[in-house]
Scaffold this active site. Structure first.
Site, PDB file in Angstrom:
ATOM      1  N   GLU A  63     -30.170  92.555  28.233  1.00 51.72           N
ATOM      2  CA  GLU A  63     -31.259  93.526  28.153  1.00 51.72           C
ATOM      3  C   GLU A  63     -32.545  92.942  27.566  1.00 51.72           C
ATOM      4  OE1 GLU A  63     -27.403  95.847  28.061  1.00 51.72           O
ATOM      5  OE2 GLU A  63     -28.207  94.118  26.980  1.00 51.72           O
ATOM      6  N   HIS A  75     -45.076  73.938   7.507  1.00 47.00           N
ATOM      7  CA  HIS A  75     -44.886  74.857   8.643  1.00 47.00           C
ATOM      8  C   HIS A  75     -46.046  75.815   8.843  1.00 47.00           C
ATOM      9  CE1 HIS A  75     -42.668  77.350  11.555  1.00 47.00           C
ATOM     10  NE2 HIS A  75     -43.272  78.355  10.958  1.00 47.00           N
TER      11      HIS A  75
END
Length: 608
Positions: free
Chosen positions: A331, A181
């Protein structure tokens, strides 16, 4: 970027930082390091394309006509912000968004089986997206190309293409494993992998001629497309000069003085006193008619935030020319979408919620500041003064949380003129986001307030009559300034000459020269700060503070204010006690008498 730039990957001052940074590397639209942000920004970019196309395109001249592509991974789709933005994208039918989902079955912890086993395709189908799956790209890209063309053909839905890949492909020891990764695979494994690809294992940064040719051909094709667009825009400019001029003004982020001069001003005792959220509404609408780049909305709080645009309707699937966005209760997604709107280059987006719920959006607000995106954040119900909704809705730490960020201006205006100053400053600083924090309740206009004074961040609003030096300075912000003025009048009448300073924006005040700062806050006069927020941050300005040290309480706003000491009587009492304390001590510590160091080293890197 040059090959040398690539060799300096993750080195101090390089053009190739560890994660994409829009302000460092040309061609990087947004900072996508935090997962979920890129796909969310893309929704803003796609809204911008659709709105600009509707507003400016002519039947024979489509100057705005492109798709927005995203490459994302499992982690991006696990972040809640991407769910918020993707849900809204589906509702809006943003058919020019195409997401390439790299489904490699790996996260940092290991297999996605550990934490992520949902059916992503079904989730996105439920959002109203067009969904496809491509099972193999290792042995050819024809299936993927066909899927992209199919996605383009669906114009009423955003598209996601789930693509099965293998992380670390070609590395026998690392392929399909989380070890591939983020860490280097090691010299030995790298040599084996290079051999698998037909590369010379002894060469680094090797680019074969046939690979270089692919990029050379592609570069020429893109340059030709750019020249074609330039020619189209020249034709458009000749046929539609007014529209073209407005497009250029917007992309240059120019706001004329004549537009800013339309911001309202107010006279104490003559004009009606209002809540600062209502002054904000007046300011926003004074500008919006002249500035089509003002596009935004609220997180399902329009009647409370007062952000509706009187000059424009909603941006919806059927009305893409509208400029008001119904973000819903999203939000974080809202703020990320506004970052995408800003990144398009010709918008000054605004968004709104209660100040306390800026906490849901902080990840994206931080990226506004980092990316130098001048988003306007309109945050109402800015203190314990909102009252009955109680501590779950009453902000305590939020002001200091945002003030502590670099490159963000946090305004807490005390009246109409200060609110106008906040908007003027925000629109005059396109590379700095602004947070305009507004009261729910009515505030009294200040007799000495002006837009010009407020633009300095802090100024004297009471006291200093007849040139008498102050015995006490009281600093207030927002709705507390009115109570400070009343308390000061009582103190002065009792023989304690009291100056009141309104400080609508700490950042603007700290940007003034030392002479101005000391003229407002001498530093060696007992100084009391009064703000219905946490105490942190006020020690550099004041010797003592009336502030919050705990969460709020549910009750009528006035009663809550009084309970926590923000009433006139307590301000008067604490001001008197502060003066008496330093009279007994014999001296007052000078808050301005301390060095300010620049700790950035002169190593050739400069300021980021």
């Amino acid at each position: 970027l040059s090959l040398d730039d690539l060799k300096r990957f993750r080195q101090l001052g390089s053009k190739t930082p560890g994660h994409p940074e829009s302000f460092v590397t040309d061609g990087i639209e947004v900072c996508t390091g935090p997962l979920g942000q890129g796909i969310s920004n893309a929704v803003g970019l796609a809204i911008a394309e659709r709105n600009m196309a509707t507003t400016y395109n002519e039947p024979d001249m489509a100057v705005f006509d492109h798709h927005t592509y995203v490459i994302c991974g499992d982690g991006c789709l696990q972040e809640g912000v991407s769910s918020e933005a993707s849900s809204l994208a589906g509702h809006l039918g943003l058919g020019k968004v195409i997401v390439l989902y790299d489904d490699n079955l790996i996260t940092i912890d290991g297999s996605t089986d550990l934490s992520f086993t949902e059916d992503v395709n079904k989730r996105y189908e439920s959002y109203g997206w067009h969904v496809q799956t491509v099972g193999d790209v290792a042995n050819g890209l024809n299936d993927l190309r066909a899927a992209v063309e199919a996605a383009k053909a669906v114009t009423d839905k955003p598209s996601i293409i789930k693509i099965r890949t293998a992380i670390g492909y070609g590395s026998p020891a690392k392929e399909g494993k989380s070890a591939a990764h983020g860490a280097p695979i090691g010299a030995d494994e790298l040599a084996i992998t290079k051999k698998a690809y037909g590369l010379d294992p002894d060469k680094s940064f090797q680019i074969d001629a046939d690979v270089q040719e692919v990029y050379t051909v592609r570069t020429k094709a893109v340059e030709a497309k750019k020249a074609e667009w330039d020619a189209l825009f020249a034709k458009y400019k000749a046929a539609h000069p007014a529209k073209a001029a407005e497009i250029e003004r917007r992309f240059n982020r120019e706001v004329g003085a004549e537009t800013l001069d339309k911001l309202p001003t107010f006279v104490a005792g003559k004009d009606k006193d209002l809540a600062t959220r209502k002054y904000s509404e007046l300011c926003l609408n004074a500008l919006a008619g002249d500035l089509p780049e003002l596009m935004g909305g609220s997180a399902d709080l329009t009647p409370s935030n007062l952000t509706a645009l009187k000059c424009s309707g909603d941006f919806q699937k059927a009305t893409p020319g509208g400029r008001y966005l119904r973000f819903g209760v999203r939000e974080h997604g809202m703020a990320a979408i506004c970052n995408g709107l800003y990144a398009y280059g010709c918008y000054r987006p605004f968004c709104a919620t209660f100040l306390n719920f800026a906490g849901y959006a902080l990840g994206s607000i931080r990226l506004s500041a980092l990316s130098r995106f001048g988003v306007l954040y309109i945050m109402t119900h800015d203190s314990i003064g909102l009252g009955e909704d109680g501590p779950t809705h009453q902000p305590t730490e939020m002001l200091e949380s945002m003030r502590s960020m670099p490159n963000i201006n946090v305004f807490r205006p005390a009246d109409g003129n200060e609110t106008s100053a906040a908007y003027r400053a925000a629109l005059s600083n396109p590379n700095t986001p602004a947070v305009i924090c507004c009261s729910r309740s009515t505030v009294k206009s200040l007799e000495k307030s002006t837009v010009e004074k407020a633009l300095k961040g802090a100024y004297v609003v009471a006291g200093d009559e007849n040139g008498v030096a102050p015995d006490l300075v009281i600093i207030g912000t927002g709705s507390e300034v009115g109570a400070c003025v009343e308390a000061a009048a009582k103190l002065t009448a009792a023989g304690v000459n009291t100056r009141v300073v309104s400080m609508p924006c700490q950042e603007l005040f700290l940007a003034q020269d030392t002479t101005y700062q000391k003229s407002i806050l001498p530093g060696n006069v007992p100084t009391l700060s009064v703000e219905a927020s946490t105490v942190q941050g006020w020690h550099r300005f004041s010797h003592a503070q009336i502030a919050l040290t705990q969460f709020g309480l549910s009750g009528p706003g006035g009663a809550v204010f009084k309970h926590f000491g923000f009433g006139v009587d307590n301000i008067e009492a604490k001001g008197k006690a502060l003066v008496e304390f330093y009279n007994a001590a014999g001296s007052v510590p000078d808050l301005s008498c301390r060095p300010i160091f620049n700790n950035i080293q002169d190593d050739g890197i400069g300021h980021h």
